[in-house]
Design a protein around this motif. Structure first.
Motif, PDB file in Angstrom:
ATOM      1  N   THR A 287     -13.128  -1.558  -7.300  1.00 47.61           N
ATOM      2  CA  THR A 287     -11.863  -1.951  -6.679  1.00 47.61           C
ATOM      3  C   THR A 287     -11.679  -1.165  -5.380  1.00 47.61           C
ATOM      4  O   THR A 287     -11.955   0.042  -5.331  1.00 47.61           O
ATOM      5  N   ASN A 289      -9.004  -0.819  -1.659  1.00 48.94           N
ATOM      6  CA  ASN A 289      -7.679  -1.093  -1.117  1.00 48.94           C
ATOM      7  C   ASN A 289      -7.768  -2.005   0.108  1.00 48.94           C
ATOM      8  O   ASN A 289      -8.736  -1.955   0.884  1.00 48.94           O
ATOM      9  N   GLU A 292      -8.562  -0.891   4.006  1.00 45.27           N
ATOM     10  CA  GLU A 292      -9.044   0.489   3.991  1.00 45.27           C
ATOM     11  C   GLU A 292     -10.564   0.466   3.881  1.00 45.27           C
ATOM     12  O   GLU A 292     -11.120  -0.253   3.030  1.00 45.27           O
ATOM     13  N   GLN A 350      -6.821 -10.013   0.207  1.00 46.29           N
ATOM     14  CA  GLN A 350      -6.772  -9.555  -1.174  1.00 46.29           C
ATOM     15  C   GLN A 350      -7.575 -10.491  -2.081  1.00 46.29           C
ATOM     16  O   GLN A 350      -7.922 -11.604  -1.710  1.00 46.29           O
ATOM     17  N   CYS A 381      -3.769  -4.504  -3.066  1.00 46.30           N
ATOM     18  CA  CYS A 381      -2.820  -3.900  -2.135  1.00 46.30           C
ATOM     19  C   CYS A 381      -2.469  -2.507  -2.640  1.00 46.30           C
ATOM     20  O   CYS A 381      -2.112  -2.336  -3.819  1.00 46.30           O
ATOM     21  N   PRO A 382      -2.539  -1.474  -1.808  1.00 45.94           N
ATOM     22  CA  PRO A 382      -2.307  -0.102  -2.285  1.00 45.94           C
ATOM     23  C   PRO A 382      -0.853   0.212  -2.577  1.00 45.94           C
ATOM     24  O   PRO A 382      -0.536   1.264  -3.119  1.00 45.94           O
ATOM     25  N   TYR A 383       0.100  -0.683  -2.218  1.00 46.39           N
ATOM     26  CA  TYR A 383       1.522  -0.415  -2.462  1.00 46.39           C
ATOM     27  C   TYR A 383       2.170  -1.686  -2.975  1.00 46.39           C
ATOM     28  O   TYR A 383       1.667  -2.791  -2.805  1.00 46.39           O
TER      29      TYR A 383
END
Length: 388
Positions: A287, A289, A292, A350, A381-383
């Motif tokens: 996985t 991000n 990134e 994504q 998505c990191p957030y």
């Protein structure tokens, strides 16, 4: 079975004959229900019946003097005739000096059955009467040897040099079996790991449970992972072409604990063709991000018989973008040699994304090798956005 002759007799019993007779003569046995006293699974067939490949055929042979005279030079011989050979199963080939009236010559023979089809037990007896007359007779007992198991194998090639073997084993007899052992004896080029246990804190537990019984017509699937040993992994002969994997060793027990064993012939798999240049993944994250950078490591192997001078080109896709300089020289790669290639990527979309767009060009022959759908990576998505 009892065979009567004028003066003497040969009696051949299977273990089931003796057991059945003892059960019928036991005063505590219910008449007509001899097979149920110790449970039906504990009774043997009352004749030769069917014997299965891999089991041990055992028989008790008795020569009894029914006459009132002493006979001399008695020679008892037991041969097993198959479709391809004749085997001598007698424990001794020496003649007995004399046999008094009501006396017996006993012998127990054993043979591990290795052929399918019709088998004939030939019992031959020669002797000399008191009058000096030499006599000879023989009896035949026919039985069938059947196939106990149906074994099918499938090979699955991983992106690395690992090979997964799936073995499907079916019990094609009419009785249940206790599977004592199913193992893969790998060839000298491979290390094997069994994937048929579930690891717990204390020890591994079989995926089939503690009581490993295989019912009639049931099938089990066993899985093994084979990986080339380091000294062979870099050789092109292991990477491509037909390679010997190993053989399956299967051991089982039947109703009364009688053991059977089968070994398959050497299993061979056709390795996938990689062409002149093979590109494999050594490291990739599961996985990553969104937006990134992340790292992967590729391995390039020269599978040809000539030296190559390689140039790396990286082509972006709609979702995957390469970070670095395209068109860089990787240098010369000798036959069967490999080199590690660390790369950096970035994903702008994504979801499950496919890594594509690598190109290797051999400057000697001006030949380009394209690599798309190398692997897939999950982009998240990191957030998390909060709704007001």
């Amino acid at each position: 079975m009892l065979i009567n002759i004028p003066d003497y007799c040969v009696c051949v019993h299977s273990a089931g004959d003796l057991f059945g007779r003892l059960m019928k003569e036991d005063p505590s046995t219910i008449r007509g229900a001899e097979a149920l006293m110790l449970g039906e699974l504990l009774t043997l067939p009352q004749n030769f019946g069917n014997i299965f490949l891999g089991e041990t055929f055992s028989s008790y042979i008795s020569v009894h003097n029914d006459s009132s005279q002493v006979v001399k030079d008695i020679l008892v011989k037991a041969d097993l005739q198959t479709s391809s050979q004749r085997l001598n199963l007698s424990a001794s080939n020496n003649a007995v000096t004399e046999l008094k009236p009501e006396s017996c010559i006993d012998d127990v023979i054993h043979h591990e059955v290795k052929e399918i089809g019709t088998h004939i037990l030939v019992c031959a007896v020669s002797y000399t009467t008191q009058a000096g007359e030499k006599l000879y007779f023989r009896k035949f007992f026919k039985f069938q040897v059947l196939k106990p198991l149906d074994v099918k194998t499938k090979f699955y090639n991983a992106e690395t040099d690992e090979v997964f073997l799936e073995a499907q084993i079916q019990n094609i007899t009419t009785s249940s079996m206790f599977m004592e052992k199913v193992s893969l004896e790998s060839s000298m080029m491979y290390n094997v790991a069994e994937l048929n246990t579930v690891e717990t804190e204390d020890e591994g537990t079989s995926t089939f449970g503690k009581m490993s019984y295989l019912q009639p017509m049931d099938t089990r699937q066993y899985l093994y992972c084979l990986k080339p040993k380091p000294e062979f992994a870099e050789k092109a002969g292991v990477i491509k072409g037909v390679t010997v994997i190993g053989k399956l060793d299967i051991v089982w027990k039947t109703n009364l604990g009688e053991r059977g064993r089968l070994q398959t012939s050497q299993l061979q798999r056709m390795a996938p063709g990689y062409g002149d240049v093979r590109l494999s993944l050594e490291m990739i994250p599961d996985t990553v991000n969104l937006e990134e950078p992340f790292d992967i490591t590729c391995k390039i192997t020269n599978c040809s018989e000539r030296t190559m001078d390689l140039v790396l080109e990286m082509c972006n896709t709609c979702s995957i973008h390469w970070c670095g300089v395209s068109g860089r020289q990787l240098g010369k790669v000798s036959p069967s040699a490999s080199l590690a290639l660390p790369l950096k990527l970035l994903s702008s979309v994504q979801g499950l994304q496919s890594i594509s767009g690598l190109r290797l060009t051999d400057t000697f022959l001006k030949r380009t090798y394209e690599y798309d759908d190398i692997a897939q990576v999950c982009v998240v998505c990191p957030y998390m956005s909060r709704e007001s």
